[in-house]
Design a protein around this motif. Structure first.
Motif, PDB file in Angstrom:
ATOM      1  N   VAL A 106       0.654  -1.229   0.076  1.00  0.00           N
ATOM      2  CA  VAL A 106       0.036  -0.042  -0.085  1.00  0.00           C
ATOM      3  C   VAL A 106       0.820   1.179  -0.111  1.00  0.00           C
ATOM      4  O   VAL A 106       1.980   1.383   0.245  1.00  0.00           O
ATOM      5  N   TRP A 107       0.205   2.598  -0.150  1.00  0.00           N
ATOM      6  CA  TRP A 107       0.987   3.691  -0.425  1.00  0.00           C
ATOM      7  C   TRP A 107       0.122   4.681   0.279  1.00  0.00           C
ATOM      8  O   TRP A 107      -1.116   4.865   0.248  1.00  0.00           O
ATOM      9  N   GLU A 108       1.027   5.683   0.750  1.00  0.00           N
ATOM     10  CA  GLU A 108       0.184   6.915   1.026  1.00  0.00           C
ATOM     11  C   GLU A 108       0.392   8.176   0.075  1.00  0.00           C
ATOM     12  O   GLU A 108       1.410   7.887  -0.774  1.00  0.00           O
ATOM     13  N   ALA A 109      -0.512   8.970   0.018  1.00  0.00           N
ATOM     14  CA  ALA A 109      -0.671   9.882  -1.135  1.00  0.00           C
ATOM     15  C   ALA A 109       0.617  10.861  -0.973  1.00  0.00           C
ATOM     16  O   ALA A 109       1.282  11.140  -2.034  1.00  0.00           O
ATOM     17  N   ARG A 110       1.135  11.169   0.295  1.00  0.00           N
ATOM     18  CA  ARG A 110       2.138  12.128   0.351  1.00  0.00           C
ATOM     19  C   ARG A 110       3.664  11.331  -0.285  1.00  0.00           C
ATOM     20  O   ARG A 110       4.584  12.162  -0.751  1.00  0.00           O
TER      21      ARG A 110
ATOM     22  N   ALA B 251      -5.531   8.504 -11.638  1.00  0.00           N
ATOM     23  CA  ALA B 251      -5.944   7.587 -12.483  1.00  0.00           C
ATOM     24  C   ALA B 251      -6.073   6.031 -11.226  1.00  0.00           C
ATOM     25  O   ALA B 251      -6.792   5.147 -11.458  1.00  0.00           O
ATOM     26  N   TYR B 252      -5.232   5.975 -10.337  1.00  0.00           N
ATOM     27  CA  TYR B 252      -4.989   4.844  -9.343  1.00  0.00           C
ATOM     28  C   TYR B 252      -5.771   5.015  -8.199  1.00  0.00           C
ATOM     29  O   TYR B 252      -5.452   4.135  -7.312  1.00  0.00           O
ATOM     30  N   HIS B 253      -6.580   6.199  -8.022  1.00  0.00           N
ATOM     31  CA  HIS B 253      -7.646   6.249  -6.822  1.00  0.00           C
ATOM     32  C   HIS B 253      -6.805   6.478  -5.589  1.00  0.00           C
ATOM     33  O   HIS B 253      -7.161   5.598  -4.553  1.00  0.00           O
ATOM     34  N   VAL B 254      -5.653   7.228  -5.496  1.00  0.00           N
ATOM     35  CA  VAL B 254      -4.935   7.394  -4.436  1.00  0.00           C
ATOM     36  C   VAL B 254      -5.523   8.677  -3.632  1.00  0.00           C
ATOM     37  O   VAL B 254      -5.595   9.606  -4.060  1.00  0.00           O
ATOM     38  N   LYS B 255      -5.778   8.574  -2.307  1.00  0.00           N
ATOM     39  CA  LYS B 255      -6.390   9.645  -1.741  1.00  0.00           C
ATOM     40  C   LYS B 255      -5.696   9.845  -0.299  1.00  0.00           C
ATOM     41  O   LYS B 255      -4.907   9.055   0.112  1.00  0.00           O
TER      42      LYS B 255
END
Length: 854
Positions: A384-388, A404-408
């Motif tokens: 998983v990834w954080e937006a920052r 595009a990849y729904h990162v919030k």
């Protein structure tokens, strides 16, 4: 499930305990502080094992035993219950129970003093897992629990292996109404001490019901293998697809439940679409493939697929990655690309194979089993990834990528953003990219994903199960070979060849029989039916890709071994375990597809391919036996046996237009004429082993036909008797059948000169009680005589008649019924000229005073 009423009362002794474990909720917190930093204890017996999963428990304070006679001997000697724990290395809740329960010194002390503890890797011993997971389902039904199975599987069994009670994950203490493991142990200790006889009675009841459930069902109503049967399966699977988000087996009443890829069912749809045009089915298949390819179940950074989605929309997965999923999904997307030309499917296929090459391939060419779901005791943290973080890594390109990849900033998943796309954003009818934009954006996102992969590779590594399983390798070998052909990538075929060479060199014993698992340089454990089926499939795919005879020879050698080692000589098809395997509570034989395709079904397809390649029709006959044996169950549960339905379609395509085999099912046809009108019981035509020869193992009915005259009388009639001999311990159904759904014994006649068989008289049958049913069947046993009249045309005089009598029957015994079969009786006789005198023969047989139903 049919239960005895007296069983219910006994089982309720344990009902108050409610050993159902806990449902594993996505995101449940794990108190890692309770175990983090603690030194591991001294090694137990599992330290001598090679399974990565067992080695994870080698330093528990629990005195674990591996599955084997030593543990059962200890339990019998000390009169203790056995605690059986079954799991696998990439199972998240198995890890949680290991940390919070099995590393707990107090719980370990209770276990060690009062139980013999056995730990099993379900991937090494799928037979043990299958038996006791079924026993758990039986137990749940007996106590009225709505719970389902899962892992870790926690079962308590008697010293002779009979299940008493069980559950799945148990927490270390009672919480929120859930029974903690110490409470479970305390209750069982008291019951074993005070009510041992009743607990052993419970165990006997559960064991018997488990055996009944796992026993192959009698096919009381024979089902013809035809195009309609295949079509019924096809329509049932298509009808089960979620019309909004794709995915088969969708239940609108439980719409929010998890979704599995189920590639076997999707491959069946694709196969049928290659045979028939169906726009609605094609659209639903495309919807499913697109949703999976764009969803969080797919690893958009590193390639490959996670095991399943916890939600309807495919957004958040259970994060473990299994080799068998990668193999089957490679087949699925490569097949879809070949059928549609959609290069997104090609990209998905290539990325799966890149992931397998990078993460799951040994230096020797064999394929490892799985990647774990957790790092730092947190499921999904690795992925998983954080937006920052994306802002820092991707700089000015981050905004477009995040959209595009729904990162919030506030992610849907508690540990971070799971990357996913929206299929509706994909451009153009071809939908040939998965990046939500045009060519320049594709290049930009491709570079971005590569940057993220490099960053992700710096994170703590996921645990890899380096167990090389022969069957799963067979799946991957076949997938690589077929993908190499469909994508025109010879490197994939070379990968398959290297893996096949590893398997055939390192994973066989001195007799050439397959071994199930290879770890740390050692190959061990008896192979299972699935192992043979999947490896043979892989070798046949390699032969198809390379045209090299060595792969066909290897496949044929293993197939012949499989027939010797696994075939049910009485009932047909294959057992899951070989004849030399350890005897467990039950021995299974079925055709149900799960996360893996059914071994019997894959075997049927293998046999059909071998029959075509070698012209050995014994393989065709074996395939038909498997398909016919399970056809009744396939009709009743048309979504459950899609690989068998695919095999049935291939069988029908290989046979004559009317769907009947062009090959006689009885190869022992013997032709014999009548001896000069002698008044003795001389056979006209007969089939089967002659009376002086011992019957073959799979020969249950033999037939002989007798005429009342030495020549057929033109313009007149004569009598014929067909005498059937049914093997001892077997019976065939009477005609007319009773109940009427049974397959009756029937005689049919074929003549080139218009000779007709009329007025056929069948004897009265005997009553036979059908197990697990209130019905009685009317059957024939021993010797059976069927009588009829032959009418000969006037203009046939002087001709030679090549006659064929076919006996259709279904053989059954107390254990069950074989698929319907037929034997052919053939003979050549002269037809007398009209008015020519014919001589009577076989007078004793045709004397009306002799009983025709001896």
């Amino acid at each position: 499930m049919k239960m005895l009423t007296r069983s219910r009362a006994l089982i309720l002794i344990l009902g108050g305990l409610i050993l159902v474990g806990c449902a594993a909720r996505q995101g449940d917190a794990v108190d890692s502080a309770t175990v983090s930093g603690k030194p591991r204890g001294k090694p137990n017996r599992l330290a001598l094992e090679t399974s990565p999963y067992l080695l994870m428990h080698a330093h528990n304070p629990v005195e674990w035993y591996p599955w084997g006679p030593e543990a059962f001997a200890k339990a019998k000697k000390e009169g203790k219950l056995i605690f059986l724990s079954v799991g696998y290395s990439s199972c998240y809740w198995c890890h949680v129970m290991e940390r919070k329960v099995f590393m707990n010194a107090a719980i370990a002390k209770t276990l060690n003093e009062n139980f013999v503890c056995i730990k099993v890797d379900r991937e090494e011993r799928p037979d043990v897992d299958d038996v006791y997971m079924t026993a758990l389902q039986v137990y749940y039904q007996m106590i009225g629990s709505p719970s389902g199975g899962g892992w870790p599987l926690s079962m308590f069994v008697t010293p002779d292996g009979k299940p008493v009670a069980g559950g799945t994950y148990f927490p270390p203490e009672d919480t929120d109404g859930a029974t903690g493991f110490p409470s479970v142990l305390e209750r069982l200790i008291d019951l074993w001490k005070d009510k041992k006889d009743q607990m052993e009675g419970n165990a006997e009841i559960i064991a018997n019901e488990t055996r009944r459930v796992m026993r192959p069902k009698m096919a009381l109503k024979p089902v013809e293998v035809n195009a309609a049967l295949v079509q019924k399966s096809f329509e049932a699977v298509v009808a089960s697809i979620d019309p909004e988000f794709g995915g088969v087996d969708f239940n609108p009443q439980r719409a929010k439940g998890p979704k599995f890829p189920t590639p076997a069912k999707l491959l069946f749809i694709q196969d049928q679409l290659n045979r028939q045009k169906n726009d609605d089915a094609a659209q639903l298949l495309d919807l499913t493939l697109m949703q999976m390819a764009c969803g969080g179940i797919r690893d958009h950074v590193g390639g490959g697929f996670h095991r399943y989605s916890v939600d309807r929309q495919w957004r958040v997965p259970h994060f473990e990655k299994m080799l068998y999923d990668q193999a089957q999904l490679t087949d699925l997307y490569a097949s879809a690309y070949a059928a549609t030309g959609n290069v997104l499917y090609k990209q998905v296929t290539e990325e799966i194979l890149q992931f397998v090459a990078r993460e799951l391939t040994s230096s020797d060419g064999g394929f490892y089993s799985a990647l774990d779901a957790e790092t730092n005791e947190i499921e999904g943290e690795f992925y998983v990834w954080e937006a920052r973080d994306l802002d820092k890594i991707l700089g000015p390109n981050a905004a477009a990528f995040k959209e595009a990849y729904h990162v919030k900033d506030l992610s849907d998943f508690e540990h971070g953003n799971v990357l996913r796309l929206s299929p509706k954003q994909l451009p153009g009818p071809a939908r040939d990219i998965s990046l939500g934009g045009g060519k320049s954006q594709k290049d930009e996102f491709s570079t971005a994903r590569q940057k993220l992969l490099e960053v992700r590779n710096q994170r703590p590594k996921l645990m890899r199960d380096e167990k090389i399983l022969v069957g799963w390798n067979g799946l991957m070998i076949g997938a690589c070979a077929r993908a190499g052909m469909k994508l025109e990538q010879p490197d994939y075929i070379r990968t398959a060849e290297k893996a096949a060479t590893f398997v055939m060199t390192n994973m066989r014993d001195q007799q050439g029989r397959l071994l199930h698992a290879h770890t740390a340089g050692q190959s061990r454990l008896n192979a299972y039916l699935d192992d043979y089926a999947f490896v043979i499939d892989g070798l046949l795919a390699l032969h198809d890709a390379t045209k090299e005879g060595k792969w066909l020879r290897a496949a044929r050698l293993l197939q012949d071994d499989q027939l010797k080692m696994f075939r049910d000589e009485t009932g047909g098809a294959f057992f899951f375990t070989s004849h030399e395997h350890e005897e467990l509570l039950a021995r299974t034989k079925n055709c149900y597809d799960g996360v893996l395709p059914a071994g019997n079904s894959v075997s049927a397809r293998n046999l059909l391919k071998l029959a075509k390649l070698t012209n050995e029709q014994k393989y065709n006959a074996e395939a038909r036996t498997i398909i016919e044996l399970f056809a009744s169950t396939m009709e009743q549960s048309p979504r459950s046996m899609t690989v068998l339905a695919q095999a049935a379609a291939e069988l029908l395509a290989a046979e004559t237009p009317d769907g009947q085999s062009a090959i006689s099912p009885n190869k022992d046809v013997i032709q014999a004429g009548v001896k000069n009108g002698q008044d003795a019981s001389a056979p006209l035509i007969q089939a089967g082993t002659q009376k002086e020869d011992p019957p073959k193992k799979d020969e249950h009915v033999r037939g002989v036909a007798y005429l009342s005259v030495d020549k057929l009388p033109a313009g007149s009639a004569c009598q014929v008797i067909v005498v059937l001999t049914v093997a001892k311990g077997w019976h065939i159904n009477a005609n007319p059948p009773s109940p009427d759904y049974l397959k009756p014994t029937k005689i049919s006649w074929k003549s080139k000169n218009g000779v007709e068989l009329v007025d056929v008289k069948y004897p009265k049958g005997f009553a036979f009680k059908i197990e697990d049913s209130d019905d009685e069947a009317m059957v024939y046993e021993g010797e059976v005589q069927v009588r009829g009249t032959l009418k000969v045309p006037k203009d046939a005089g002087g001709l030679t008649e090549d006659m064929e009598i076919t006996v259709h029957y279904q053989a059954c015994n107390e254990k069950g019924c074989l698929p319907p079969k037929s034997i052919k009786l053939t003979g050549r006789l002269q037809i007398a000229n009209q008015g020519e005198v014919v001589k009577s023969i076989n007078g004793k047989l045709f004397n009306p005073k002799i009983d025709s139903s001896r």
